[in-house]
Design a protein around this motif. Structure first.
Motif, short mmCIF file in Angstrom:
data_model
loop_
_atom_site.label_atom_id
_atom_site.label_comp_id
_atom_site.label_asym_id
_atom_site.label_seq_id
_atom_site.Cartn_x
_atom_site.Cartn_y
_atom_site.Cartn_z
N GLN A 52 0.64 -1.40 0.09
CA GLN A 52 -0.02 0.12 -0.23
C GLN A 52 1.05 0.90 -0.02
OE1 GLN A 52 -2.87 0.03 3.53
NE2 GLN A 52 -2.58 -2.58 3.11
N THR A 53 2.43 1.09 0.16
CA THR A 53 2.80 2.39 0.56
C THR A 53 3.27 2.72 -0.94
OG1 THR A 53 3.24 2.11 2.47
CG2 THR A 53 4.76 3.42 1.84
N CYS A 54 3.31 3.66 -1.80
CA CYS A 54 3.69 4.51 -2.96
C CYS A 54 5.30 4.12 -1.90
CB CYS A 54 3.92 5.75 -2.94
SG CYS A 54 4.44 6.57 -4.03
N SER A 55 6.34 3.66 -3.64
CA SER A 55 7.89 3.54 -3.51
C SER A 55 8.96 4.93 -3.75
CB SER A 55 8.56 2.55 -3.84
OG SER A 55 8.24 2.36 -5.60
N GLU A 56 8.04 5.56 -4.27
CA GLU A 56 8.21 6.91 -5.02
C GLU A 56 8.45 7.97 -3.43
OE1 GLU A 56 9.65 7.95 -7.89
OE2 GLU A 56 9.31 6.13 -8.79
N CYS A 57 7.41 8.02 -3.00
CA CYS A 57 6.58 9.41 -1.98
C CYS A 57 6.43 8.97 -0.71
CB CYS A 57 5.44 9.73 -2.72
SG CYS A 57 4.06 9.52 -2.28
N LEU A 64 5.85 -4.83 -7.78
CA LEU A 64 7.20 -4.59 -8.36
C LEU A 64 7.44 -3.68 -7.39
CD1 LEU A 64 9.71 -3.96 -9.26
CD2 LEU A 64 8.11 -2.09 -11.31
N ASN A 65 5.91 -3.01 -6.96
CA ASN A 65 6.47 -1.79 -5.84
C ASN A 65 6.52 -1.66 -4.39
OD1 ASN A 65 5.21 1.04 -5.01
ND2 ASN A 65 3.52 0.01 -3.45
N ASN A 89 -1.63 4.10 1.02
CA ASN A 89 -3.19 4.21 0.28
C ASN A 89 -3.16 2.59 -0.43
OD1 ASN A 89 -4.90 4.03 -2.38
ND2 ASN A 89 -3.72 4.04 -3.70
N PRO A 90 -4.61 3.09 0.99
CA PRO A 90 -5.38 1.92 1.70
C PRO A 90 -6.29 1.37 0.16
CG PRO A 90 -6.17 3.40 3.05
CD PRO A 90 -5.41 5.13 1.34
N LYS A 91 -6.82 1.78 -0.95
CA LYS A 91 -7.47 0.83 -1.93
C LYS A 91 -6.66 -0.18 -2.08
CE LYS A 91 -9.89 5.00 -3.12
NZ LYS A 91 -9.91 6.02 -3.95
N VAL A 92 -5.14 -0.26 -1.99
CA VAL A 92 -4.30 -1.02 -2.83
C VAL A 92 -4.75 -2.22 -1.27
CG1 VAL A 92 -2.38 -1.60 -3.72
CG2 VAL A 92 -2.81 0.43 -3.59
N LYS A 93 -5.09 -2.09 -0.46
CA LYS A 93 -5.21 -3.35 0.42
C LYS A 93 -5.74 -4.57 -0.36
CE LYS A 93 -5.95 -4.25 5.10
NZ LYS A 93 -6.62 -4.03 6.13
N ASP A 94 -7.07 -4.27 -1.08
CA ASP A 94 -7.67 -4.69 -2.36
C ASP A 94 -6.84 -5.60 -2.84
OD1 ASP A 94 -9.30 -6.37 -3.65
OD2 ASP A 94 -10.94 -4.63 -4.34
N LEU A 95 -6.84 -6.80 -3.15
CA LEU A 95 -6.24 -7.77 -3.32
C LEU A 95 -5.65 -7.83 -5.67
CD1 LEU A 95 -4.63 -11.48 -1.81
CD2 LEU A 95 -3.25 -9.86 -2.68
#
Ligand code: ZN
Length: 371
Positions: free
Chosen positions: A323-328, A355-356, A332-338
């Motif tokens: 869920q964490t952006c590797s850039e900033c 990859l992230n 982003n909790p929405k990414v929890k959804d597989l």
């Protein structure tokens, strides 16, 4: 090229490919060792146990009486006497019951032979490339998946159904000729693929694995329909045993090659510290196999990392790597959804989910190491 010396003991089991003649001799040796074991056990039962030295001294006489014993590895026969001695010592120490006769059906089909150097300078066991030379058997090809060299202590030759294996016990293991790469990677356990690295490498499961797994599911269903213990049930059961072994071997080979390559290429490998116990409860076969693979893989990385000077750092499993952006670094909790495979962060960075995650795992490991 750097040579490293790791003073440790290590076992190494792999498949061998004997020809028909060699197979027969291996079978004969296993049988002869069992016979010698039982012969002296019988003697001990009648006269009381004497000692391994006394029994070993009787071997030449025994060979004269039973000439077929001369055909097989004499060190293996001596080892059978030592095994019997160990069984008696365990009994005397109260650790085990009185030794039992070995039966063809219920005992492990194996024999062990020791390494030694003859006064002429020749060795009882030798390894050259992917071939091993064993007493009386000459050269046999084996499945080589490691480049580890050490001093051989002994070799156990075993038979499992119709396949043959050797377990080499080494001491003073020497890892040689390693080209150290300075790479650093994070690895994320994949869902569809086996894993993905922060170098964008998708590591696929071995091609045959899925096919075998599907076949296993079919056979298990078939087994459930048969009457338990019937001839047909036995036949299916036997097929399942063989398939399980095949899956295990394909997987093991894959994991060995992969882990060796990665520890050689990198000086830091970051991985997720998954809760394996919780994972193993998963009843879905494919998922279960993936989980078992992962825990074996992590284990291999850890011990091989030590040989090749590669740090293997486990990242805390509560760390939200997906869920964490590797850039900033924003979550982003929405990414929890597989089902979310790709996503765009508010900072504008576009991400492939796995990859992230692998990039974050690497970052987190470096942070842990710096603390
Ligand atoms: Zn971002």
């Amino acid at each position: 090229m750097i040579k490293r010396f790791v003073p440790t003991k290590k076992g190494y089991k792999t498949r061998i490919y004997p020809n028909q003649e060699q197979k027969e001799l291996i079978n004969k040796t296993i049988g002869s060792c069992r016979w010698v074991y039982n012969y002296f056990l019988e003697k001990a039962k009648i006269n009381g146990y004497e000692s391994k030295t006394k029994y070993i001294k009787q071997l030449p006489q025994l060979k004269n009486e039973h000439v077929w014993l001369k055909e097989v590895d004499s060190i293996a026969l001596q080892q059978a006497v030592r095994d019997l001695d160990q069984a008696f010592q365990n009994f005397f120490d109260g650790k085990q019951n009185y030794p039992q006769f070995k039966s063809k059906k219920h005992s492990r089909l194996s024999y062990r032979t020791q390494y030694f150097k003859r006064s002429s300078g020749t060795e009882s066991i030798e390894i050259q490339n992917n071939k091993i030379k064993l007493p009386k058997l000459s050269w046999i090809e084996f499945n080589k998946h490691q480049e580890v060299k050490g001093n051989i202590l002994n070799v156990t030759v075993s038979k499992e159904i119709d396949k043959y294996y050797i377990s080499i016990n080494l001491k003073d293991v020497i890892v040689t000729e390693v080209n150290y790469n300075q790479g650093e990677i994070g690895i994320d356990l994949g869902i569809k693929d086996f894993a993905i690295t922060s170098d964008s490498e998708k590591i696929e499961n071995p091609r045959h694995l899925q096919k075998y797994q599907d076949k296993l599911v079919r056979l298990q269903k078939k087994l459930a329909r048969k009457e338990e213990g019937s001839n047909n049930w036995q036949k299916v059961k036997q097929k399942i045993v063989k398939l399980h072994r095949k899956i295990k071997n394909v997987r093991k080979d894959f994991l060995h090659k992969l882990s060796t390559r990665l520890v050689k290429e990198n000086q830091l490998i970051a991985i997720e510290n998954l809760n394996i116990k919780g994972m193993l409860k998963n009843s879905k076969l494919a998922k279960h196999i993936q989980d078992v693979s992962w825990s074996k893989f992590v284990n291999m990385l850890e011990y091989k990392g030590k040989w090749y000077n590669c740090i293997v750092e486990k990242v805390n499993n509560f760390f939200p790597s997906s869920q964490t952006c590797s850039e900033c670094g924003k979550k982003n909790p929405k990414v929890k959804d597989l089902s979310v495979r790709n996503w765009v962060c508010k900072c504008g960075a576009t991400h492939d989910r796995d990859l992230n995650a692998s990039l974050n795992i690497l970052k987190q490991a470096k942070k842990q190491l710096a603390d």
